[in-house]
Design an enzyme around this catalytic site. Structure first.
Site, PDB file in Angstrom:
ATOM      1  N   LEU A 163     -31.933  11.934 -52.809  1.00  9.93           N
ATOM      2  CA  LEU A 163     -30.660  11.433 -53.878  1.00  9.93           C
ATOM      3  C   LEU A 163     -30.962   9.988 -54.152  1.00  9.93           C
ATOM      4  CD1 LEU A 163     -27.969  12.617 -51.172  1.00  9.93           C
ATOM      5  CD2 LEU A 163     -28.496  13.410 -53.226  1.00  9.93           C
ATOM      6  N   HIS A 164     -30.559   9.817 -55.448  1.00  9.31           N
ATOM      7  CA  HIS A 164     -30.785   8.631 -56.100  1.00  9.31           C
ATOM      8  C   HIS A 164     -29.705   8.249 -57.154  1.00  9.31           C
ATOM      9  CE1 HIS A 164     -32.700  10.690 -59.229  1.00  9.31           C
ATOM     10  NE2 HIS A 164     -32.633   9.717 -59.966  1.00  9.31           N
ATOM     11  N   ARG A 165     -28.936   9.133 -57.877  1.00  9.88           N
ATOM     12  CA  ARG A 165     -28.074   8.767 -58.934  1.00  9.88           C
ATOM     13  C   ARG A 165     -26.926   8.072 -58.379  1.00  9.88           C
ATOM     14  NH1 ARG A 165     -29.757  10.952 -62.994  1.00  9.88           N
ATOM     15  NH2 ARG A 165     -31.144  12.825 -63.050  1.00  9.88           N
TER      16      ARG A 165
END
Length: 364
Positions: free
Chosen positions: A208-210
């Site tokens: 997850l990075h957004r």
């Protein structure tokens, strides 16, 4: 034929590797090709940058701008200033950019202002979500590109609808898959594999990075709670992106089966992906790799610029919808996940098609 190839961030490295290999394979005395490789330094963590050059056998870059961190405007400005100087001192026939990161857009603008022909690999993909920085990068880059190389017929259609000439659009396939297929026999277990007692198909892989998923600490933790609840006792391996690490450090969490690990090199990451029960992600490129490896993929986004991964691959969009997340995990646990079908031209030969086409364009 002189080509300047630009890379700046993790997804770029996997895309330029097979292109460089194709240049080495296809250049001849009759049709010579030379290239300069430019690394903008947009990703500066060693595991997000240097490791990929070594593992994917990418030559040392001719220049590294080392722009490092900063706001998107600061990064863009730093890259543009450095790349303008590069093109002044080493003018090529073509500049080749890949993907949709800040470096892609910044170097594209400089290229066109220098009146140099611009090539965009992975052109035409669209999510329809203008809040994503990558979507803006794609739109700006494609608006000034001369030669478009696309991963799907849908991407080619997007470019035609935008008014671009059919003669300059080439559906060649997916260079990310070239890299995947070239390196499958080289993937290797991460150092923590045995320490965590991992075995094939007994764990989930999470990325997850957004900003929409991780910037708000409370909603980020709520999403993690939903994932943990559905995963039950299964280990979840979470290679933590630098921006996510910072947010997690500021937030208390006690997820006993969540294992935070360092960002992984390509060969370790593909090993984790190939052997996982499923990939849980908000990435775009990972959905392509998961589909080719026939690994179930649950994507925490409302839309995707890679619809073929949903239509023909293993990808399902669930956004942050609790009901959709639950339904996806139920299908997964019941062994009813869809199988990957044939995705046209995702066959490991996209890079060779690109270089063959450029040779025809330049030499006739």
């Amino acid at each position: 034929m002189k080509i300047t190839i630009v890379a700046g961030a993790r997804p770029n490295f996997m895309k330029i590797s097979p292109i460089i290999k194709a240049i080495e394979k296809l250049r001849t005395e009759k049709n010579p090709i030379s290239y300069r490789l430019i690394h903008t330094g947009q990703h500066y963590n060693a595991n997000l940058s240097d490791t990929f050059f070594e593992e994917l056998q990418i030559p040392h870059p001719n220049e590294n701008f080392n722009v490092k961190s900063g706001t998107q405007a600061e990064q863009t400005a730093g890259i543009m200033i450095a790349f303008e100087k590069e093109l002044t001192e080493n003018r090529p026939d073509f500049v080749l950019v890949v993907g949709d990161v800040t470096s892609t857009m910044a170097c594209s603008i400089v290229t066109k202002k220098a009146n140099i022909a611009l090539i965009h690999v992975e052109a035409g993909i669209r999510s329809g979500d203008i809040t994503m920085p990558e979507e803006i990068n794609r739109m700006v880059t494609d608006s000034i590109t001369d030669y478009f190389f696309t991963t799907s017929e849908k991407a080619s259609e997007n470019l035609l609808k935008a008014g671009h000439s059919k003669e300059n659009i080439f559906f060649v396939g997916n260079v990310m898959i070239d890299t995947l297929l070239q390196n499958l026999t080289r993937i290797k277990k991460p150092v923590f594999w045995d320490d965590l007692n991992l075995t094939s198909k007994n764990y989930y892989l999470l990325t997850l990075h957004r900003p929409s998923n991780v910037d708000d600490g409370s909603s980020f933790i709520e999403l993690l709670k939903q994932i943990m609840e559905q995963a039950e006792e299964a280990p979840i391996i979470f290679p933590v992106h630098p921006r996510t690490q910072q947010i997690l450090a500021e937030t208390q969490n006690e997820f006993k089966n969540l294992h935070l690990v360092e960002p992984q090199g390509y060969l370790n990451f593909i090993y984790l992906l190939k052997n996982s029960q499923a990939i849980l992600t908000d990435s775009g490129g990972i959905t392509e790799e998961a589909s080719i490896l026939n690994v179930p993929c649950i994507t925490f986004r409302n839309s995707t610029e890679r619809p073929e991964t949903c239509e023909l691959g293993t990808n399902v969009l669930v956004a942050n919808d609790k009901e959709k997340i639950s339904q996806a995990f139920e299908k997964l646990k019941n062994g009813k996940w869809k199988e990957t079908q044939n995705i046209p031209l995702w066959d490991g030969k996209a890079s060779e098609r690109i270089i063959s086409t450029l040779l025809k364009i330049h030499y006739g």
